[in-house]
Write a protein that holds these residues in place. Sequence first.
Motif, PDB file in Angstrom:
ATOM      1  N   TRP A 126       3.896   0.708  -1.130  1.00 29.09           N
ATOM      2  CA  TRP A 126       5.033   1.620  -1.139  1.00 29.09           C
ATOM      3  C   TRP A 126       6.386   1.349  -1.876  1.00 29.09           C
ATOM      4  O   TRP A 126       6.887   2.141  -2.148  1.00 29.09           O
ATOM      5  CB  TRP A 126       5.707   1.599   0.666  1.00 29.09           C
ATOM      6  N   ASN A 127       6.265  -0.042  -2.298  1.00 30.53           N
ATOM      7  CA  ASN A 127       7.432  -0.348  -3.560  1.00 30.53           C
ATOM      8  C   ASN A 127       6.971  -0.343  -4.667  1.00 30.53           C
ATOM      9  O   ASN A 127       7.546  -1.184  -5.327  1.00 30.53           O
ATOM     10  CB  ASN A 127       8.182  -1.531  -2.748  1.00 30.53           C
ATOM     11  N   CYS A 132      -2.167  -3.768  -1.902  1.00 26.91           N
ATOM     12  CA  CYS A 132      -2.270  -5.021  -0.862  1.00 26.91           C
ATOM     13  C   CYS A 132      -3.439  -4.836   0.004  1.00 26.91           C
ATOM     14  O   CYS A 132      -4.292  -5.472  -0.046  1.00 26.91           O
ATOM     15  CB  CYS A 132      -1.104  -5.161  -0.203  1.00 26.91           C
ATOM     16  N   ARG A 133      -3.567  -3.493   0.667  1.00 31.86           N
ATOM     17  CA  ARG A 133      -4.565  -3.156   1.675  1.00 31.86           C
ATOM     18  C   ARG A 133      -5.078  -4.126   2.745  1.00 31.86           C
ATOM     19  O   ARG A 133      -5.947  -3.774   3.288  1.00 31.86           O
ATOM     20  CB  ARG A 133      -5.916  -2.804   0.743  1.00 31.86           C
ATOM     21  N   LEU A 134      -4.262  -5.025   2.844  1.00 31.31           N
ATOM     22  CA  LEU A 134      -4.759  -6.189   3.831  1.00 31.31           C
ATOM     23  C   LEU A 134      -4.843  -5.609   5.132  1.00 31.31           C
ATOM     24  O   LEU A 134      -5.690  -5.650   6.066  1.00 31.31           O
ATOM     25  CB  LEU A 134      -3.475  -7.358   3.842  1.00 31.31           C
ATOM     26  N   CYS A 135      -3.904  -4.738   5.393  1.00 27.88           N
ATOM     27  CA  CYS A 135      -3.798  -4.156   6.847  1.00 27.88           C
ATOM     28  C   CYS A 135      -4.935  -3.340   7.050  1.00 27.88           C
ATOM     29  O   CYS A 135      -5.375  -3.240   8.293  1.00 27.88           O
ATOM     30  CB  CYS A 135      -2.577  -3.117   7.242  1.00 27.88           C
ATOM     31  N   THR A 149      -3.220   6.006   1.302  1.00 28.64           N
ATOM     32  CA  THR A 149      -2.983   7.361   0.614  1.00 28.64           C
ATOM     33  C   THR A 149      -2.491   6.887  -1.011  1.00 28.64           C
ATOM     34  O   THR A 149      -1.891   6.035  -1.104  1.00 28.64           O
ATOM     35  CB  THR A 149      -1.902   8.011   1.073  1.00 28.64           C
ATOM     36  N   GLY A 150      -2.688   7.831  -1.772  1.00 29.72           N
ATOM     37  CA  GLY A 150      -1.794   7.822  -3.231  1.00 29.72           C
ATOM     38  C   GLY A 150      -2.634   6.587  -4.053  1.00 29.72           C
ATOM     39  O   GLY A 150      -3.747   5.969  -3.609  1.00 29.72           O
ATOM     40  N   PRO A 151      -2.349   6.763  -5.373  1.00 31.48           N
ATOM     41  CA  PRO A 151      -3.193   5.780  -6.517  1.00 31.48           C
ATOM     42  C   PRO A 151      -2.718   4.318  -6.045  1.00 31.48           C
ATOM     43  O   PRO A 151      -3.543   3.333  -6.276  1.00 31.48           O
ATOM     44  CB  PRO A 151      -2.231   6.246  -7.648  1.00 31.48           C
TER      45      PRO A 151
END
Lengths: 196, 312
Positions: A126-127, A132-135, A149-151
């Motif tokens: 988001w920043n 990251c995608r870990l969650c 979501t998003g690129p």
Amino acid sequence: MNRRALLGALTAAVALATVPRRARAHARKIRPPGALAPGRFEQACIGCFRCAEVCPTTCIRFGSAFSLDQAIPYIDASERACVLCMKCTQVCPTQALVPLAADPDIIAKTVRMGVPVLTRSRCLPWNLEGICRLCYQVCPYPEEAVELTGPRKAPLFHPEACVGCGLCEEACPEQNHAIRIEPLPDAAPPPSTRPP
Amino acid sequence: MTRRALQPLDITLRHGQRYQRVRRGFLALSVALSFVLPLWHLHSLDVQGAGLAADSPWARVAALLPDAPPPFFGAPTSIWVGLFELVDPLESLGVALFQGVSWHWVWTVLPGVVLVLLLGRFFCGWACPYLPLLAASNASRWVLTRLGLRLPDVKVPRATSRVVMVGLLVGGSLLGTQLVPLVYPPALIGREVFRAVFYGSLGAGALVVAGAFLFDTFVSRGGFCRSLCPGGAMFSVLSNLSPLRVKNERSKCTDCTVCDVVCNLGQSPMTNRLDSGCERCGRCIASCPTRALSWSLSRPPLARDSKAEGPP
């Protein structure tokens, strides 16, 4: 004390217990899966430690030594999260944890341990600080409870589909975890209190 | 040499050794279970970051245990053995006050209650993990008296334990939490061992147990079990119906008071004044020099009363 006085006192105890009470202001914490509604869970738990005994990840902790909650289990997902094995629910002697099978569909329908709250200002994608995608990767219900979501693949959480296991919180690489599982509010009892 | 009051340690258990051996064996098993089970469970965990740390003081003991998880789990006040749950009647009552009664509740409570109805307050004398501490307290009293200390032995009325029991149930329902597990020694000892093994710390429960020990040692011999323990009060209430009694054959009795002294729970077998507070430990029978005391199976007093009132 004679027997009549004892019986009288016991009756008084029963009467007092059945009078509707407002739930005690317990320190709100994430309870193990299958727990009764906040307030009712604390009344049914006898602090036998069995849930912690069988927990394969030792994620179940107990309140501080000098509090009234010292014998009541909770989960601190930022340290160690629940892997949804449901063993604790099967050994609880008082059904403060309602017994559940370790079946993904049943768990998705009945377990609500907490509510996911994302602080976007601390979340890397988001920043624009990384992908990251870990969650998403550790979530037992990807696409349903969390989607990307998003690129930059920024996570978007769906509290209504989240069981609150906290694996995302445990996995979050931020020192001050961007995703937190917050305890359930008082008003809405979790669906796990419904009879199966 | 001044005359000292007779103490339990002055008395030899002359006979009934087999009963005492079985009882001590059972007690040892109960204590061992409450100490070994948490360790065994932690040892058997096979997930990274869980399980027993290699540098913990427990690791050496745990190395002796099998890697498979133990066949049962629980603490002294709620243990799961095969098909049966043995849950403490008082803790069950506390739960029922909040939850109401369900079939699951009946199923978990029944085995324990049936045992108490038949055998009386046997848990206190056969399985309570506080008993070794009570024995230690008796021994400390004996030694301290030998050293010339004058220790008081306050006789707190036994009904106090029933007041404590009701107070905890009422207080718990007002606070919306279970209070009994916070002051009941067998529950506390089970939990503190868990805390020590799993998290390497002790809770406030350890202080309560220590307080009970100090009370027994310096204020009143066996006073906690006899007059304060809420669980003991619950067992006493239930064991009114138990048919297993100690009987004194007065013709053989020499009024030597040995049996009264050896009893931890303030019963008086010498005068045949035994009530539901008897823990069936059998030490009075074992100590009697003239074998005047014996077990007897009698109809429960309540049943006798109703018989007496009915038509002949």
